[in-house]
Design an enzyme around this catalytic site. Structure first.
Site, PDB file in Angstrom:
ATOM      1  N   LYS A 190      25.478  44.138  53.407  1.00 46.64           N
ATOM      2  CA  LYS A 190      26.563  43.322  53.989  1.00 46.64           C
ATOM      3  C   LYS A 190      27.721  44.190  54.475  1.00 46.64           C
ATOM      4  O   LYS A 190      28.404  43.833  55.444  1.00 46.64           O
ATOM      5  CB  LYS A 190      27.016  42.266  52.982  1.00 46.64           C
ATOM      6  CG  LYS A 190      27.702  42.811  51.733  1.00 46.64           C
ATOM      7  CD  LYS A 190      29.206  42.896  51.879  1.00 46.64           C
ATOM      8  CE  LYS A 190      29.835  43.564  50.673  1.00 46.64           C
ATOM      9  NZ  LYS A 190      31.306  43.668  50.802  1.00 46.64           N
ATOM     10  N   THR A 247      32.696  39.093  54.016  1.00 48.07           N
ATOM     11  CA  THR A 247      33.040  40.419  54.519  1.00 48.07           C
ATOM     12  C   THR A 247      32.969  40.507  56.030  1.00 48.07           C
ATOM     13  O   THR A 247      33.659  41.332  56.636  1.00 48.07           O
ATOM     14  CB  THR A 247      32.104  41.475  53.896  1.00 48.07           C
ATOM     15  OG1 THR A 247      31.974  41.224  52.503  1.00 48.07           O
ATOM     16  CG2 THR A 247      32.638  42.870  54.084  1.00 48.07           C
TER      17      THR A 247
END
Length: 325
Positions: A190, A247
């Site tokens: 991620k 994120t």
């Protein structure tokens, strides 16, 4: 008095977790940093002004540079970048008690070895039970007591459950898992994909492109996860999709902010973005398992200066059309 939880690494995340542990246990929590002068200042002011300004330390947090304060701790949270995790693990080994569990609180792939954090711990601390804390969480949110849910993974479910209980508060909720590889991979990938999302935003490619990036990036994560034996429900949970969404959509993310600067052609932010260090290693790990990750590969080349943002976009858009699944 020995501590139930100790934290190694006095950055923003380490400081926030020390406060969480102090609230959860009500007992002494050593917060260990490398710089003696800085730790003395934090102890006196009860604020980590450089890393987490405006947040007062819980009265049970003990800022120190002394690794000996680890002795007797049941859970040792190592809150350092993945690329330094091995060295830090070696440094703390002489101070660990016989019942200590070491919890890696970092996200990435170690360059060279291509090892995920739990594998680094297993190699650096043979015989010491290890665990991994990951999931959608910003230090500032956690420090302010805002509701946060994360995943705490260990191969032994009892260890995962005990560590989760040791850190659980009214607002900080760790969910246990035994899929350590899946949790580790979600945290590593991620960060890389968040850089790509920032590039999309910075280059002004639009919200449709941003949504496509997250979806296709998650498909890359899922392919590699399958090759590594990760569970699909882990990858679609907090430490996979949940962390990716957070994120890849917020400027509070250092990785997204790095991508934003790259997309705009602006100077790179000074703060460390784990995804920049991880990108090349993640792609190499995928290639070793015959998994294609074109978005992550483009990020790795852009970060290393081998490909411009414009060239990366052109290359990705020129890929042949294929079935979605």
């Amino acid at each position: 008095m020995s501590a139930r939880v100790a934290v190694v690494g006095a950055g923003a995340w380490g400081t926030a977790l020390a406060n969480v542990a102090a609230e959860a246990s009500g007992s002494l929590v050593p917060l260990i940093g490398r710089d003696r002068e800085e730790m003395t200042e934090i102890a006196e002011r009860r604020v980590n002004a450089r890393r987490l300004p405006g947040v007062r330390l819980n009265r049970s947090v003990l800022p120190t540079d002394d690794l000996a304060t680890l002795v007797g701790a049941r859970f040792v949270l190592v809150v350092t970048p993945t690329q330094t995790l091995r060295d830090v693990a070696a440094a703390i080994r002489p101070h660990l008690g016989s019942r200590a569990v070491v919890v890696a609180c970092c996200k990435g792939v170690e360059r060279g070895s291509l090892a995920l954090p739990h594998a680094v711990l297993a190699e650096a601390l043979p015989g010491v039970p290890g665990a991994l804390l990951s999931g959608p969480s910003f230090a500032d949110d956690v420090a302010r007591g805002l509701p946060t849910a994360v995943t705490l993974a260990a191969a032994d479910e009892d260890v995962a459950g005990a560590a989760a209980t040791a850190l659980a508060t009214r607002s900080f909720r760790p969910y246990r898992s035994t899929d350590v590889a899946g949790v580790a991979l979600g945290g590593a990938a991620k960060n890389v994909l968040a850089i790509a999302a920032g590039v999309v935003e910075g280059a002004g490619l639009g919200e449709s492109a941003a949504a496509a990036l997250i979806a296709r990036g998650f498909a890359e994560l899922a392919r590699l996860g399958s090759a590594l034996g990760a569970r699909p429900e882990t990858l679609s949970g907090l430490s996979g999709l949940g962390d990716l969404v957070l994120t890849a959509t917020s400027e509070k993310s250092r990785n997204f902010s790095l991508g934003l600067a790259l997309g705009r052609g602006a100077p790179r932010p000074e703060k460390l973005a784990e995804g920049a260090a991880t990108a090349g290693a993640l792609v190499a790990l995928a290639r070793g398992h015959d998994v294609e990750m074109p978005i992550s590969a483009a990020v790795a080349e852009v970060v290393d200066g081998r490909l411009s943002v414009a060239e990366a976009i052109e290359r990705l858009l020129a890929r042949p059309l294929r079935a979605e699944a």
